[in-house]
Design a protein around this motif. Structure first.
Motif, short mmCIF file in Angstrom:
data_model
loop_
_atom_site.label_atom_id
_atom_site.label_comp_id
_atom_site.label_asym_id
_atom_site.label_seq_id
_atom_site.Cartn_x
_atom_site.Cartn_y
_atom_site.Cartn_z
N ALA A 138 12.43 35.91 73.66
CA ALA A 138 13.52 34.95 73.84
C ALA A 138 13.42 34.23 75.19
O ALA A 138 13.82 33.07 75.31
CB ALA A 138 14.87 35.66 73.72
N VAL A 139 12.89 34.92 76.21
CA VAL A 139 12.72 34.28 77.51
C VAL A 139 11.85 33.03 77.38
O VAL A 139 12.18 31.95 77.88
CB VAL A 139 12.11 35.27 78.53
N PHE A 140 10.73 33.17 76.68
CA PHE A 140 9.79 32.06 76.54
C PHE A 140 10.37 30.95 75.66
O PHE A 140 10.21 29.76 75.96
CB PHE A 140 8.46 32.55 75.97
N SER A 141 11.03 31.32 74.57
CA SER A 141 11.57 30.32 73.66
C SER A 141 12.70 29.52 74.31
O SER A 141 12.71 28.28 74.26
CB SER A 141 12.08 31.00 72.39
N ILE A 142 13.65 30.21 74.93
CA ILE A 142 14.78 29.52 75.56
C ILE A 142 14.31 28.71 76.76
O ILE A 142 14.77 27.59 77.00
CB ILE A 142 15.87 30.53 75.94
N GLY A 143 13.38 29.27 77.53
CA GLY A 143 12.83 28.53 78.65
C GLY A 143 12.14 27.25 78.20
O GLY A 143 12.31 26.18 78.80
N ALA A 144 11.34 27.33 77.12
CA ALA A 144 10.67 26.15 76.60
C ALA A 144 11.68 25.13 76.07
O ALA A 144 11.49 23.91 76.23
CB ALA A 144 9.71 26.55 75.48
N ALA A 145 12.77 25.62 75.47
CA ALA A 145 13.81 24.69 74.98
C ALA A 145 14.43 23.93 76.15
O ALA A 145 14.66 22.71 76.06
CB ALA A 145 14.88 25.47 74.22
N GLY A 146 14.72 24.64 77.26
CA GLY A 146 15.27 23.95 78.43
C GLY A 146 14.32 22.90 78.98
O GLY A 146 14.75 21.78 79.32
N VAL A 147 13.03 23.23 79.04
CA VAL A 147 12.04 22.26 79.53
C VAL A 147 11.95 21.07 78.58
O VAL A 147 11.88 19.90 79.01
CB VAL A 147 10.67 22.94 79.68
N GLY A 148 11.97 21.34 77.28
CA GLY A 148 11.90 20.26 76.30
C GLY A 148 13.08 19.32 76.39
O GLY A 148 12.93 18.09 76.32
N LEU A 149 14.28 19.87 76.56
CA LEU A 149 15.47 19.03 76.69
C LEU A 149 15.41 18.19 77.96
O LEU A 149 15.82 17.02 77.97
CB LEU A 149 16.72 19.90 76.68
#
Length: 445
Positions: A138-149
């Motif tokens: 979840a760390v990687f997924s949520i972190g990537a979502a923040g970067v994508g946004l």
């Protein structure tokens, strides 16, 4: 000699005896459950792994079917293609697999915990392992979502579209929070199951029904949030009976009658309007209708387990199950970013080429669904293959402190609740990642 015709009352006596045995673990024979002398099954149950893989695939394909995009005068817009669609309600009777997923989770968790205890492990060791397995990817997924946004905002994408993308990403995260809580409480609930199997599951069921009654009579929808615990914990508890072999011991006739009774009762609730026939609508907040779905699905699973076990050994099926099983959370956490990326790319292509996107539920839309679902499956598979290192990474020695493990669960829960309540934005994703890192550090020495 002529065969003696069985006496009907003997079936009733046997059923009463079965229920008595279930409520008194000290009287359980080995074939009914895990007594102190009962050996645990060797190796993984490939049939159960197949069911879990099936549930994950269904969830991905269902969300892919619901994810849509249209391009109008105001620009691109993410849409839920199932909203108001006549075809969706009957489809939910087939694709609502979340009750089955939690039953299977209870089955697998119960056996994993008992094996750990037999090796000298503790409930804290089990809890630390579950925190690591669920929160690290979840760390990687949520972190990537923040970067994508952040990249979307910097690229000039309208703010409302960025907010919608964040909202869509965060919607499935409720499962991560609920499953984390269920697994955290599993050791205590296994102990309750060992003491009073029938009493423990009936207590959870009564709590779920009481919450629903209060919600409907008072009109306070917020009360239904409590069933995020009681409904899913009840279904997890049902998985303990499956793991113990208690359901098989009741006999096929009793299991069939129980499953058909659950379906009949569910149909009655639909007809009288007590519960919506849209089983996805019964998901938020979860209603006792899902308990009946879970009972029916578990009864069917109990009846077909030998067939599923045989199917699971076929090379192609075993290959799919072997790929999905160790990557379950990675697939779940990354399939929505894949779908949002597909929707965004489709919108850009339509705007650049002038191609008119088909209206959801139209004939042209249905003709394009096989290609859409196929691309979603391929890209999600590729993401799971590339990004599963976090989920598969071996956990370092856990902390021996139950207090620190409890803090880890609360920090992980707070991270997901933050995204669900505030929405997924650059700021909330950053805060959530920080909380997840705190949770992971709490379980290490």
């Amino acid at each position: 000699m002529w065969p003696v015709k069985p006496r009907p009352y003997l079936h009733r006596v046997n059923l009463i005896n079965d229920l008595t045995l279930i409520n008194d673990p000290s009287r359980l024979p080995r074939r009914l459950g895990h007594t102190a002398e009962a050996p645990l099954p060797a190796g993984r149950d490939t049939g159960i792994d197949l069911v879990r893989a099936f549930c994950v695939v269904v969830v991905v394909l269902l969300h892919a079917l619901m994810a849509g995009v249209t391009v109008g005068g105001a620009g691109p817009e993410f849409v839920n293609t199932a909203e108001g669609a006549a075809w969706f309600t009957p489809l939910t009777w087939v694709v609502q697999v979340m009750p089955l997923f939690f039953v299977v989770g209870g089955f697998a968790g119960s056996i994993a915990y008992r094996r750990l205890r037999h090796r000298g492990g503790t409930p804290v060791d089990f809890l630390a392992g579950r925190v690591h397995r669920l929160l690290l990817p979840a760390v990687f997924s949520i972190g990537a979502a923040g970067v994508g946004l952040a990249m979307l905002a910097a690229g000039g994408v309208p703010a409302d579209l960025v907010l919608t993308a964040g909202f869509r990403y965060g919607q499935p995260l409720w499962f991560l929070a609920v499953f984390l809580v269920c697994q955290a409480l599993l050791p205590a609930l296994v102990a309750a199951h060992d003491r009073a199997p029938l009493g423990s599951i009936l207590g959870l069921t009564a709590a779920a029904v009481a919450v629903e009654v209060l919600r409907t009579t008072t009109g306070l929808e917020v009360i239904g949030i409590l069933n995020l615990a009681f409904v899913w914990l009840t279904l997890q508890q049902l998985g303990f009976f499956l793991a113990d072999g208690c359901l098989e011991s009741l006999g096929r006739r009793t299991v069939v009658i129980t499953g058909l009774g659950a379906v009949t009762l569910l149909a009655g609730f639909f007809i009288t309007g007590i519960f919506s026939p849209d089983l996805i609508e019964n998901l938020n907040p979860p209603t006792p209708a899902l308990l009946l779905v879970g009972v029916a699905q578990t009864a069917l699973l109990s009846l077909v387990r030998p067939t599923l076990t045989r199917l699971s050994t076929r090379p192609r099926i075993a290959a799919v199950t072997g790929f999905v099983t160790p990557r379950t959370m990675t697939i779940y956490l990354w399939h929505m970013p894949v779908l949002l990326t597909m929707a965004g790319a489709t919108a850009l292509l339509a705007m650049d080429t002038g191609v008119v996107l088909p209206e959801p539920s139209s004939a042209a839309w249905w003709l394009t669904r096989p290609l859409w679902l196929g691309i979603a499956a391929v890209l999600t598979t590729a993401a799971a293959w590339a990004l599963a290192a976090g989920e598969q990474r071996r956990m370092p020695p856990p902390t021996a402190s139950g207090f620190r493990a409890a803090q880890a669960v609360l920090a992980g829960l707070a991270a997901v609740v933050l995204l669900l309540v505030a929405g997924t934005t650059v700021l909330s994703a950053t805060a959530a990642v920080c909380l997840l890192i705190v949770a992971l550090r709490r379980i290490r020495r």
